[in-house]
Write an enzyme that holds these catalytic residues in place. Sequence first.
Site, PDB file in Angstrom:
ATOM      1  N   ARG A  73       0.622  -1.202   0.023  1.00 62.16           N
ATOM      2  CA  ARG A  73      -0.068   0.003   0.166  1.00 62.16           C
ATOM      3  C   ARG A  73       0.822   1.312   0.065  1.00 62.16           C
ATOM      4  O   ARG A  73       1.775   1.408   0.999  1.00 62.16           O
ATOM      5  CB  ARG A  73      -0.990   0.072   1.247  1.00 62.16           C
ATOM      6  N   ARG A 120      -4.899  18.241   7.376  1.00 65.54           N
ATOM      7  CA  ARG A 120      -3.766  17.995   8.091  1.00 65.54           C
ATOM      8  C   ARG A 120      -2.979  19.167   8.498  1.00 65.54           C
ATOM      9  O   ARG A 120      -3.040  20.311   8.141  1.00 65.54           O
ATOM     10  CB  ARG A 120      -2.583  17.028   7.035  1.00 65.54           C
ATOM     11  N   LYS A 270     -13.161   3.436   1.691  1.00 65.41           N
ATOM     12  CA  LYS A 270     -12.799   3.369   3.205  1.00 65.41           C
ATOM     13  C   LYS A 270     -14.119   4.311   3.742  1.00 65.41           C
ATOM     14  O   LYS A 270     -14.512   5.200   3.579  1.00 65.41           O
ATOM     15  CB  LYS A 270     -11.352   4.246   3.394  1.00 65.41           C
ATOM     16  N   THR A 328      -6.044  -0.332  10.701  1.00 65.79           N
ATOM     17  CA  THR A 328      -5.768   0.599  11.628  1.00 65.79           C
ATOM     18  C   THR A 328      -5.248  -0.038  13.071  1.00 65.79           C
ATOM     19  O   THR A 328      -6.143  -0.510  13.613  1.00 65.79           O
ATOM     20  CB  THR A 328      -6.537   1.768  11.816  1.00 65.79           C
TER      21      THR A 328
END
EC number: 2.7.1.40
Length: 531
Positions: A73, A120, A270, A328
Amino acid sequence: MSKSHSEAGSAFIQTQQLHAAMADTFLEHMCRLDIDSAPITARNTGIICTIGPASRSVETLKEMIKSGMNVARMNFSHGTHEYHAETIKNVRTATESFASDPILYRPVAVALDTKGPEIRTGLIKGSGTAEVELKKGATLKITLDNAYMEKCDENILWLDYKNICKVVDVGSKVYVDDGLISLQVKQKGPDFLVTEVENGGFLGSKKGVNLPGAAVDLPAVSEKDIQDLKFGVEQDVDMVFASFIRKAADVHEVRKILGEKGKNIKIISKIENHEGVRRFDEILEASDGIMVARGDLGIEIPAEKVFLAQKMIIGRCNRAGKPVICATQMLESMIKKPRPTRAEGSDVANAVLDGADCIMLSGETAKGDYPLEAVRMQHLIAREAEAAMFHRKLFEELARSSSHSTDLMEAMAMGSVEASYKCLAAALIVLTESGRSAHQVARYRPRAPIIAVTRNHQTARQAHLYRGIFPVVCKDPVQEAWAEDVDLRVNLAMNVGKARGFFKKGDVVIVLTGWRPGSGFTNTMRVVPVP
């Protein structure tokens, strides 16, 4: 459905938890689990590894492939296109280094994970790895002034979301770095917020920010995502992990950008916020698969409800026959330690027991001190957990939930899996062009591995998304006589299975083949002893 344990005899390779798998009730199944029962050699669950500074050298990647990595990934929240192009090249070099031996060759898929409409922080001044400590009770100013983009410290923090001052109010919470740091807004200005640190900690560069409850008006696919997706098509990636998907329209947008040239790229959506969970069914229908992205999900919805979302999502994906990835913090402590906590071991096992097709590593392999150990650990835990599935009940329920359809492949798949239980088959061999036959068989969750033989390299790489499929690439030219071509591919699968320890001479395997060349004609099932 079940033979008695003794009747199965010692010749049978798959004793793994057979007694428990064939119990009549769930309680009985739990009672029969045995810590001394050895698992099967094959691992059915796919392992996805995030590639970063700790793992991007060709040598490390080779070791990761040997340790069990199936999908590499690339996280496009970090790094430039040049950086990722080099990483992808390294992954392919490492993969092809095994190509000389068709029996040991393992195709590895490349996945592009989009940054998505996320917020972010900027860079901490100093270096990319510098951290500052935010102390509880301290005041931290959040600014949109680009002068601070690369000069954040413990007093001032730059964010890349220009509308933050419009969508948060005094009293709102701002979470940073998967919720590890929480700030409360005390005062609002035109281009800044003054916040108080509620939960402190060490803050690094470019960390994700969540604003639960705020109506964040970011587009589903950002300008950066469009460039990244086009780059992915050029680089011939196998799948896209699309971040922050909130509705079916978001998936259609990603598909539109991938265009004609990228039409075979699988889109995995996702699910990482409340809206994504609420509108899950429409997202599932539009997607090729789903990822339970528990990091952001655990901030956007209460932490104690994440497991509910995980089980619901995995259950619905299993019912629909679409692949689902659990991701995660699976072995988070292995970023710094060579062994996981007991809770993490349990978490990986329970994701497999819930029915996840793939399990994923993020920081553990991207930046951790023990990338190889983390992959090996997931491999070992997944194998044990697969053996402990309540297979008998699961198959009955999956068979019952599938609607009566005129799709012959579905009947073949269900029949072959049922036969594999009846004769305790050591493997199912499927010859497949598009991969669809193998995907259908995987949907019914056989205990034995599915060896899928294909000449299409992309079909082989994408097969890792489905639990139980072990892809084998046939590089021999197509034989003129169809029957000879079938035999050639079945023999390759037999040799791979024996070399890998999936089965031995005298075991029984089930072989699914087509009656003529081309995709969509798989209709012949044979029960064959291993020569």
